[in-house]
Design a protein around this motif. Structure first.
Motif, PDB file in Angstrom:
ATOM      1  N   ALA A 193      -0.188 -12.933  -8.113  1.00 49.17           N
ATOM      2  CA  ALA A 193      -0.254 -11.994  -8.713  1.00 49.17           C
ATOM      3  C   ALA A 193      -1.122 -10.428  -8.748  1.00 49.17           C
ATOM      4  CB  ALA A 193       0.216 -12.195 -10.392  1.00 49.17           C
ATOM      5  N   LYS A 194      -2.309 -11.098  -8.819  1.00 49.67           N
ATOM      6  CA  LYS A 194      -3.332  -9.741  -8.962  1.00 49.67           C
ATOM      7  C   LYS A 194      -3.325 -10.282  -7.150  1.00 49.67           C
ATOM      8  CE  LYS A 194      -5.312  -8.429 -12.848  1.00 49.67           C
ATOM      9  NZ  LYS A 194      -5.641  -7.336 -12.927  1.00 49.67           N
ATOM     10  N   ALA A 195      -3.066 -10.093  -6.687  1.00 51.83           N
ATOM     11  CA  ALA A 195      -3.579 -10.070  -5.246  1.00 51.83           C
ATOM     12  C   ALA A 195      -2.021  -9.007  -5.059  1.00 51.83           C
ATOM     13  CB  ALA A 195      -3.238 -11.569  -4.113  1.00 51.83           C
ATOM     14  N   LEU A 196      -0.647  -9.618  -5.522  1.00 50.39           N
ATOM     15  CA  LEU A 196       0.269  -8.943  -4.843  1.00 50.39           C
ATOM     16  C   LEU A 196      -0.327  -7.379  -5.428  1.00 50.39           C
ATOM     17  CD1 LEU A 196       2.783  -8.370  -3.754  1.00 50.39           C
ATOM     18  CD2 LEU A 196       4.082  -8.999  -5.832  1.00 50.39           C
ATOM     19  N   GLU A 197      -0.463  -7.150  -6.703  1.00 53.02           N
ATOM     20  CA  GLU A 197      -0.762  -6.300  -7.273  1.00 53.02           C
ATOM     21  C   GLU A 197      -1.928  -4.952  -6.408  1.00 53.02           C
ATOM     22  OE1 GLU A 197      -3.493  -3.910 -11.243  1.00 53.02           O
ATOM     23  OE2 GLU A 197      -2.389  -6.210 -11.156  1.00 53.02           O
ATOM     24  N   TYR A 198      -2.725  -5.277  -5.745  1.00 50.42           N
ATOM     25  CA  TYR A 198      -4.128  -4.498  -5.067  1.00 50.42           C
ATOM     26  C   TYR A 198      -3.260  -4.717  -3.676  1.00 50.42           C
ATOM     27  CZ  TYR A 198      -7.520  -4.719  -7.966  1.00 50.42           C
ATOM     28  OH  TYR A 198      -8.553  -4.151  -9.597  1.00 50.42           O
ATOM     29  N   TYR A 199      -2.580  -5.152  -2.837  1.00 56.09           N
ATOM     30  CA  TYR A 199      -1.628  -5.334  -2.124  1.00 56.09           C
ATOM     31  C   TYR A 199      -0.897  -4.037  -2.251  1.00 56.09           C
ATOM     32  CZ  TYR A 199      -4.102  -9.463   0.914  1.00 56.09           C
ATOM     33  OH  TYR A 199      -4.275 -10.260   1.089  1.00 56.09           O
ATOM     34  N   LYS A 200      -0.400  -3.951  -3.461  1.00 53.87           N
ATOM     35  CA  LYS A 200       0.278  -2.385  -3.202  1.00 53.87           C
ATOM     36  C   LYS A 200      -0.268  -1.549  -3.169  1.00 53.87           C
ATOM     37  CE  LYS A 200       4.668  -4.556  -4.617  1.00 53.87           C
ATOM     38  NZ  LYS A 200       5.638  -5.126  -6.468  1.00 53.87           N
ATOM     39  N   LYS A 201      -1.500  -1.395  -3.614  1.00 56.25           N
ATOM     40  CA  LYS A 201      -2.114  -0.397  -3.957  1.00 56.25           C
ATOM     41  C   LYS A 201      -3.099  -0.047  -2.822  1.00 56.25           C
ATOM     42  CE  LYS A 201      -3.905  -1.488  -9.353  1.00 56.25           C
ATOM     43  NZ  LYS A 201      -5.708  -1.620  -9.303  1.00 56.25           N
ATOM     44  N   ALA A 202      -2.911  -0.708  -1.905  1.00 52.48           N
ATOM     45  CA  ALA A 202      -3.726  -0.593  -0.757  1.00 52.48           C
ATOM     46  C   ALA A 202      -2.691  -0.051   0.421  1.00 52.48           C
ATOM     47  CB  ALA A 202      -4.472  -2.143   0.173  1.00 52.48           C
ATOM     48  N   LEU A 203      -1.528  -0.340   0.225  1.00 50.39           N
ATOM     49  CA  LEU A 203      -0.418   0.505   1.003  1.00 50.39           C
ATOM     50  C   LEU A 203       0.273   1.298   0.666  1.00 50.39           C
ATOM     51  CD1 LEU A 203       2.079  -1.418   2.427  1.00 50.39           C
ATOM     52  CD2 LEU A 203       3.219  -0.451   0.604  1.00 50.39           C
ATOM     53  N   GLY A 204      -0.463   2.357   2.076  1.00 49.65           N
ATOM     54  CA  GLY A 204      -0.139   3.751   2.787  1.00 49.65           C
ATOM     55  C   GLY A 204      -1.276   4.346   2.733  1.00 49.65           C
ATOM     56  N   LYS A 205      -2.986   3.032   2.040  1.00 48.95           N
ATOM     57  CA  LYS A 205      -3.941   4.074   2.145  1.00 48.95           C
ATOM     58  C   LYS A 205      -4.715   3.896   3.021  1.00 48.95           C
ATOM     59  CE  LYS A 205      -4.147   4.408  -2.129  1.00 48.95           C
ATOM     60  NZ  LYS A 205      -4.154   5.610  -3.122  1.00 48.95           N
ATOM     61  N   SER A 206      -3.965   3.325   4.509  1.00 50.79           N
ATOM     62  CA  SER A 206      -4.813   3.207   5.845  1.00 50.79           C
ATOM     63  C   SER A 206      -4.417   3.901   7.133  1.00 50.79           C
ATOM     64  CB  SER A 206      -4.247   1.640   6.404  1.00 50.79           C
ATOM     65  OG  SER A 206      -5.077   1.644   7.453  1.00 50.79           O
ATOM     66  N   ASN A 207      -5.331   4.364   7.577  1.00 52.37           N
ATOM     67  CA  ASN A 207      -4.201   5.085   8.211  1.00 52.37           C
ATOM     68  C   ASN A 207      -4.115   4.914   9.837  1.00 52.37           C
ATOM     69  OD1 ASN A 207      -4.746   8.074   7.913  1.00 52.37           O
ATOM     70  ND2 ASN A 207      -6.931   7.738   8.066  1.00 52.37           N
ATOM     71  N   ASP A 208      -4.081   3.870   9.263  1.00 54.80           N
ATOM     72  CA  ASP A 208      -3.687   2.383  11.110  1.00 54.80           C
ATOM     73  C   ASP A 208      -2.231   1.729  10.483  1.00 54.80           C
ATOM     74  OD1 ASP A 208      -3.936   0.039  12.656  1.00 54.80           O
ATOM     75  OD2 ASP A 208      -5.729  -0.476  12.524  1.00 54.80           O
ATOM     76  N   PRO A 209      -1.276   2.017  11.365  1.00 54.99           N
ATOM     77  CA  PRO A 209       0.186   1.555  11.146  1.00 54.99           C
ATOM     78  C   PRO A 209       0.138  -0.195  11.929  1.00 54.99           C
ATOM     79  CG  PRO A 209      -0.231   3.327  13.031  1.00 54.99           C
ATOM     80  CD  PRO A 209      -1.863   2.980  12.678  1.00 54.99           C
ATOM     81  N   PHE A 210      -1.148  -0.859  12.449  1.00 60.20           N
ATOM     82  CA  PHE A 210      -1.611  -2.198  12.940  1.00 60.20           C
ATOM     83  C   PHE A 210      -1.513  -2.984  10.780  1.00 60.20           C
ATOM     84  CE2 PHE A 210      -3.824  -6.805  13.753  1.00 60.20           C
ATOM     85  CZ  PHE A 210      -2.443  -6.593  14.353  1.00 60.20           C
ATOM     86  N   VAL A 211      -2.871  -2.171  10.311  1.00 62.74           N
ATOM     87  CA  VAL A 211      -2.972  -2.516   8.751  1.00 62.74           C
ATOM     88  C   VAL A 211      -2.072  -2.629   8.144  1.00 62.74           C
ATOM     89  CG1 VAL A 211      -4.985  -2.531   6.897  1.00 62.74           C
ATOM     90  CG2 VAL A 211      -5.421  -2.204   9.601  1.00 62.74           C
ATOM     91  N   GLU A 212      -1.327  -1.568   7.953  1.00 63.70           N
ATOM     92  CA  GLU A 212      -0.479  -1.274   7.506  1.00 63.70           C
ATOM     93  C   GLU A 212       1.388  -2.652   7.176  1.00 63.70           C
ATOM     94  OE1 GLU A 212       1.017   1.565   4.614  1.00 63.70           O
ATOM     95  OE2 GLU A 212      -1.878   1.146   5.443  1.00 63.70           O
ATOM     96  N   SER A 213       1.134  -2.020   8.462  1.00 63.70           N
ATOM     97  CA  SER A 213       2.331  -4.032   9.002  1.00 63.70           C
ATOM     98  C   SER A 213       1.835  -4.524   8.436  1.00 63.70           C
ATOM     99  CB  SER A 213       2.824  -3.977  10.406  1.00 63.70           C
ATOM    100  OG  SER A 213       1.340  -4.207  11.262  1.00 63.70           O
ATOM    101  N   LEU A 214       0.495  -5.269   8.229  1.00 62.81           N
ATOM    102  CA  LEU A 214      -0.038  -6.509   7.923  1.00 62.81           C
ATOM    103  C   LEU A 214      -0.423  -6.106   6.142  1.00 62.81           C
ATOM    104  CD1 LEU A 214      -3.344  -7.374  10.330  1.00 62.81           C
ATOM    105  CD2 LEU A 214      -0.967  -8.617   9.913  1.00 62.81           C
ATOM    106  N   ILE A 215      -0.502  -5.686   5.582  1.00 62.52           N
ATOM    107  CA  ILE A 215       0.092  -5.251   4.150  1.00 62.52           C
ATOM    108  C   ILE A 215       1.308  -5.361   3.704  1.00 62.52           C
ATOM    109  CG2 ILE A 215      -0.473  -3.637   2.274  1.00 62.52           C
ATOM    110  CD1 ILE A 215      -2.672  -2.901   3.435  1.00 62.52           C
ATOM    111  N   LYS A 216       2.772  -4.758   4.852  1.00 62.94           N
ATOM    112  CA  LYS A 216       4.009  -4.882   4.584  1.00 62.94           C
ATOM    113  C   LYS A 216       3.885  -6.808   4.297  1.00 62.94           C
ATOM    114  CE  LYS A 216       5.494  -0.716   5.366  1.00 62.94           C
ATOM    115  NZ  LYS A 216       5.617   0.501   7.127  1.00 62.94           N
ATOM    116  N   VAL A 217       3.406  -7.394   4.971  1.00 68.45           N
ATOM    117  CA  VAL A 217       3.562  -8.387   5.753  1.00 68.45           C
ATOM    118  C   VAL A 217       3.141  -9.456   3.965  1.00 68.45           C
ATOM    119  CG1 VAL A 217       3.542 -10.967   6.874  1.00 68.45           C
ATOM    120  CG2 VAL A 217       3.939  -9.128   7.501  1.00 68.45           C
ATOM    121  N   LYS A 218       2.130  -9.379   4.160  1.00 65.71           N
ATOM    122  CA  LYS A 218       1.481 -10.142   2.837  1.00 65.71           C
ATOM    123  C   LYS A 218       2.415  -9.896   1.262  1.00 65.71           C
ATOM    124  CE  LYS A 218      -2.096 -11.617   3.870  1.00 65.71           C
ATOM    125  NZ  LYS A 218      -2.505 -13.542   3.479  1.00 65.71           N
TER     126      LYS A 218
END
Length: 223
Positions: A193-218
């Protein structure tokens, strides 16, 4: 009226002379205390000047030694042990200098790459104890500290370090990275639950499309 002004003008120098005589009399009567006071002021001034001169010379020597270490680190076919020795010399010879703090940060990175996590932690912590809180390198040092604890399987301390990196003033420049690190450790601590919370916070914070796609998968996996 002219006579009155003339009288005041004549009294003016008399009053000034009386003041000078009072000061002279006071100094004469308290000569020992006066000289002691003057001597103390002179000693303090000389000590302060000497300290600033020493600090300036120490910083200058430390910077030169740090530059030599950096040149060695960037050279070809240089052994890691020689690079460690060069940066360690800066810390040993000029421990209170800014160059020593930077050398400690470099040592933290090198020891981590060499998988000497205890030495890396010690170096990062030495840097953090001297570095300004607003420095971006402070954020990276907390991050490096977290990676060391994570590599050692100490997820509780890893989480603490990554949270410090997130909260540090310079952390805004590495927001996506620090949030992902916190999320990953919560996964390791079996707190999805906490992991999901922080991945959602991280979404949209990176300028790297590949990293953003990995966050979405998580997020999709944990959600």
């Amino acid at each position: 009226m002219a006579d009155k002004n003339l009288e005041l003008d004549l009294k003016g120098p008399d009053r000034f002379q009386a003041l000078i005589m009072d000061i002279t009399r006071y100094v004469s009567e308290n000569r020992k205390q006066f000289y002691i006071g003057v001597a103390a002021v002179v000693v303090i001034a000389l000590a302060a000047s000497g300290w600033f001169l020493y600090r300036w010379q120490d910083e200058k020597s430390a910077s030169a030694l740090y530059a030599q270490a950096m040149n060695k680190a960037q050279g070809e076919q240089v052994q890691p042990a020689d690079i460690v020795k060069a940066f360690q010399e800066v810390v040993t010879r000029h421990p209170s200098s800014e160059a020593a703090a930077l050398a400690s940060f470099r040592l933290g990175n090198i020891h981590y790459l060499l998988k000497d996590y205890d030495a890396s932690l010690k170096a990062y912590q030495a840097f953090i104890s001297h570095a300004p809180a607003r420095s971006d390198l402070t954020t990276l040092a907390y991050t490096g500290e977290g990676y060391c604890y994570e590599a050692k399987g100490d997820f509780k301390n890893a989480l603490s370090s990554f949270e410090k990196a997130e909260k540090s003033t310079g952390g805004t420049h590495f927001e996506s990275m620090t949030l992902r690190n916190v999320a990953r450790i919560h996964e390791s601590l079996n707190d999805p639950a906490k992991a999901l919370e922080y991945y959602k916070k991280a979404l949209g914070k990176s300028n790297d499309p590949f990293v953003e796609s990995l966050i979405k998968v998580k997020i999709a996996t944990l959600g």
